[in-house]
Design a protein around this motif. Structure first.
Motif, PDB file in Angstrom:
ATOM      1  N   GLN A  76      59.476  32.577  47.117  1.00  8.77           N
ATOM      2  CA  GLN A  76      59.458  31.709  45.936  1.00  8.77           C
ATOM      3  C   GLN A  76      58.245  30.783  45.862  1.00  8.77           C
ATOM      4  O   GLN A  76      57.931  30.273  44.792  1.00  8.77           O
ATOM      5  CB  GLN A  76      60.735  30.866  45.890  1.00  8.77           C
ATOM      6  N   THR A  77      57.552  30.584  46.978  1.00  9.49           N
ATOM      7  CA  THR A  77      56.465  29.598  46.970  1.00  9.49           C
ATOM      8  C   THR A  77      55.073  30.191  47.224  1.00  9.49           C
ATOM      9  O   THR A  77      54.097  29.444  47.234  1.00  9.49           O
ATOM     10  CB  THR A  77      56.746  28.488  48.007  1.00  9.49           C
ATOM     11  N   LYS A  78      54.969  31.503  47.413  1.00  7.96           N
ATOM     12  CA  LYS A  78      53.657  32.105  47.681  1.00  7.96           C
ATOM     13  C   LYS A  78      52.683  31.960  46.520  1.00  7.96           C
ATOM     14  O   LYS A  78      51.479  31.993  46.731  1.00  7.96           O
ATOM     15  CB  LYS A  78      53.799  33.595  48.033  1.00  7.96           C
ATOM     16  N   GLY A  79      53.198  31.788  45.315  1.00  7.10           N
ATOM     17  CA  GLY A  79      52.334  31.655  44.150  1.00  7.10           C
ATOM     18  C   GLY A  79      51.836  30.244  43.905  1.00  7.10           C
ATOM     19  O   GLY A  79      51.101  29.999  42.958  1.00  7.10           O
ATOM     20  N   ILE A  80      52.218  29.316  44.768  1.00  4.52           N
ATOM     21  CA  ILE A  80      51.761  27.922  44.658  1.00  4.52           C
ATOM     22  C   ILE A  80      50.671  27.721  45.711  1.00  4.52           C
ATOM     23  O   ILE A  80      50.950  27.695  46.908  1.00  4.52           O
ATOM     24  CB  ILE A  80      52.921  26.934  44.883  1.00  4.52           C
ATOM     25  N   TYR A  81      49.441  27.613  45.245  1.00  3.01           N
ATOM     26  CA  TYR A  81      48.321  27.570  46.195  1.00  3.01           C
ATOM     27  C   TYR A  81      48.451  26.394  47.156  1.00  3.01           C
ATOM     28  O   TYR A  81      48.661  25.259  46.745  1.00  3.01           O
ATOM     29  CB  TYR A  81      46.976  27.492  45.457  1.00  3.01           C
ATOM     30  N   LEU A 127      53.324  25.463  51.814  1.00  3.07           N
ATOM     31  CA  LEU A 127      53.656  25.836  53.185  1.00  3.07           C
ATOM     32  C   LEU A 127      54.361  27.189  53.285  1.00  3.07           C
ATOM     33  O   LEU A 127      54.203  27.893  54.287  1.00  3.07           O
ATOM     34  CB  LEU A 127      54.509  24.728  53.823  1.00  3.07           C
ATOM     35  N   GLY A 128      55.111  27.585  52.263  1.00  3.01           N
ATOM     36  CA  GLY A 128      55.804  28.876  52.302  1.00  3.01           C
ATOM     37  C   GLY A 128      54.837  30.041  52.446  1.00  3.01           C
ATOM     38  O   GLY A 128      55.022  30.924  53.282  1.00  3.01           O
ATOM     39  N   GLY A 129      53.796  30.049  51.641  1.00  5.08           N
ATOM     40  CA  GLY A 129      52.788  31.110  51.721  1.00  5.08           C
ATOM     41  C   GLY A 129      51.980  31.026  53.000  1.00  5.08           C
ATOM     42  O   GLY A 129      51.616  32.042  53.590  1.00  5.08           O
ATOM     43  N   ILE A 130      51.716  29.808  53.439  1.00  3.51           N
ATOM     44  CA  ILE A 130      50.973  29.616  54.691  1.00  3.51           C
ATOM     45  C   ILE A 130      51.792  30.141  55.869  1.00  3.51           C
ATOM     46  O   ILE A 130      51.272  30.853  56.739  1.00  3.51           O
ATOM     47  CB  ILE A 130      50.590  28.129  54.864  1.00  3.51           C
ATOM     48  N   CYS A 131      53.083  29.817  55.890  1.00  2.00           N
ATOM     49  CA  CYS A 131      53.945  30.299  56.981  1.00  2.00           C
ATOM     50  C   CYS A 131      54.056  31.824  56.966  1.00  2.00           C
ATOM     51  O   CYS A 131      54.018  32.464  58.021  1.00  2.00           O
ATOM     52  CB  CYS A 131      55.338  29.681  56.876  1.00  2.00           C
ATOM     53  N   HIS A 132      54.190  32.398  55.777  1.00  2.00           N
ATOM     54  CA  HIS A 132      54.292  33.858  55.674  1.00  2.00           C
ATOM     55  C   HIS A 132      53.028  34.527  56.202  1.00  2.00           C
ATOM     56  O   HIS A 132      53.093  35.438  57.039  1.00  2.00           O
ATOM     57  CB  HIS A 132      54.554  34.270  54.222  1.00  2.00           C
ATOM     58  N   SER A 133      51.880  34.077  55.742  1.00  4.26           N
ATOM     59  CA  SER A 133      50.618  34.661  56.197  1.00  4.26           C
ATOM     60  C   SER A 133      50.364  34.358  57.666  1.00  4.26           C
ATOM     61  O   SER A 133      49.818  35.187  58.396  1.00  4.26           O
ATOM     62  CB  SER A 133      49.455  34.143  55.338  1.00  4.26           C
ATOM     63  N   VAL A 180      42.986  36.790  54.111  1.00  2.75           N
ATOM     64  CA  VAL A 180      43.114  37.872  53.133  1.00  2.75           C
ATOM     65  C   VAL A 180      44.568  38.011  52.682  1.00  2.75           C
ATOM     66  O   VAL A 180      44.848  38.112  51.478  1.00  2.75           O
ATOM     67  CB  VAL A 180      42.567  39.199  53.704  1.00  2.75           C
ATOM     68  N   HIS A 181      45.500  38.016  53.636  1.00  2.00           N
ATOM     69  CA  HIS A 181      46.913  38.195  53.291  1.00  2.00           C
ATOM     70  C   HIS A 181      47.385  37.077  52.359  1.00  2.00           C
ATOM     71  O   HIS A 181      48.048  37.340  51.347  1.00  2.00           O
ATOM     72  CB  HIS A 181      47.783  38.235  54.552  1.00  2.00           C
ATOM     73  N   TYR A 182      47.019  35.860  52.683  1.00  2.00           N
ATOM     74  CA  TYR A 182      47.419  34.717  51.858  1.00  2.00           C
ATOM     75  C   TYR A 182      46.944  34.886  50.419  1.00  2.00           C
ATOM     76  O   TYR A 182      47.704  34.713  49.473  1.00  2.00           O
ATOM     77  CB  TYR A 182      46.857  33.414  52.455  1.00  2.00           C
ATOM     78  N   HIS A 183      45.679  35.246  50.264  1.00  2.00           N
ATOM     79  CA  HIS A 183      45.111  35.326  48.920  1.00  2.00           C
ATOM     80  C   HIS A 183      45.604  36.550  48.146  1.00  2.00           C
ATOM     81  O   HIS A 183      45.792  36.465  46.928  1.00  2.00           O
ATOM     82  CB  HIS A 183      43.582  35.251  48.993  1.00  2.00           C
TER      83      HIS A 183
END
Length: 126
Positions: free
Chosen positions: A31-36, A39-45, A76-79
């Motif tokens: 749910q949070t990967k699209g918010i640059y 922390l959600g996207g950072i943790c996932h990557s 790369v994964h994050y972006h």
């Protein structure tokens, strides 16, 4: 790097990707990967990068190269994920629409090409 070791490494990366992207990824991350910068996207990557570093330790490369490749994969994964999520939200696609699956497929393809690039680097320096 021998072909056997390369094949094992590739299989481990495929398994890692399955586990990190589909088994361990939480709803919060999705749910949070699209918010640059969220922390959600950072943790996932970050999970991808840490698991990749563990796998790369079997490759005949330096620890510095393990760290460099893992950091590069994180970036790369994050972006890739961020771009996909931004497009999904902008276009309003849901899982019931073809556009959603096209973007999901492009996302997965980009991640796989990242691994191919990593393997290319490893085979050139090993």
């Amino acid at each position: 790097m021998s072909y056997d070791l390369l094949l094992v490494t590739m299989i481990l990366f495929q398994t890692k990707h399955l586990v990190a992207d589909f088994v361990l990824q939480s709803t919060w991350m999705v749910q949070t990967k699209g918010i640059y910068g969220h922390l959600g996207g950072i943790c996932h990557s970050g999970m991808h990068a840490v698991l990749s570093a563990a796998i790369l330790l079997i490759a005949p490369i330096s620890i510095a190269m393990v760290v460099l490749l893992s950091v590069a994969e994180f970036i790369v994964h994050y972006h890739v994920d961020w771009i996909k999520d931004r497009k999904l939200k902008k276009l309003g696609f849901t899982a019931a629409q073809k556009g959603f699956w096209t973007l999901a497929g492009l996302d997965q393809f980009a991640h796989q090409i990242t691994y191919v690039g990593m393997f290319l680097i490893i085979t050139r320096i090993a």
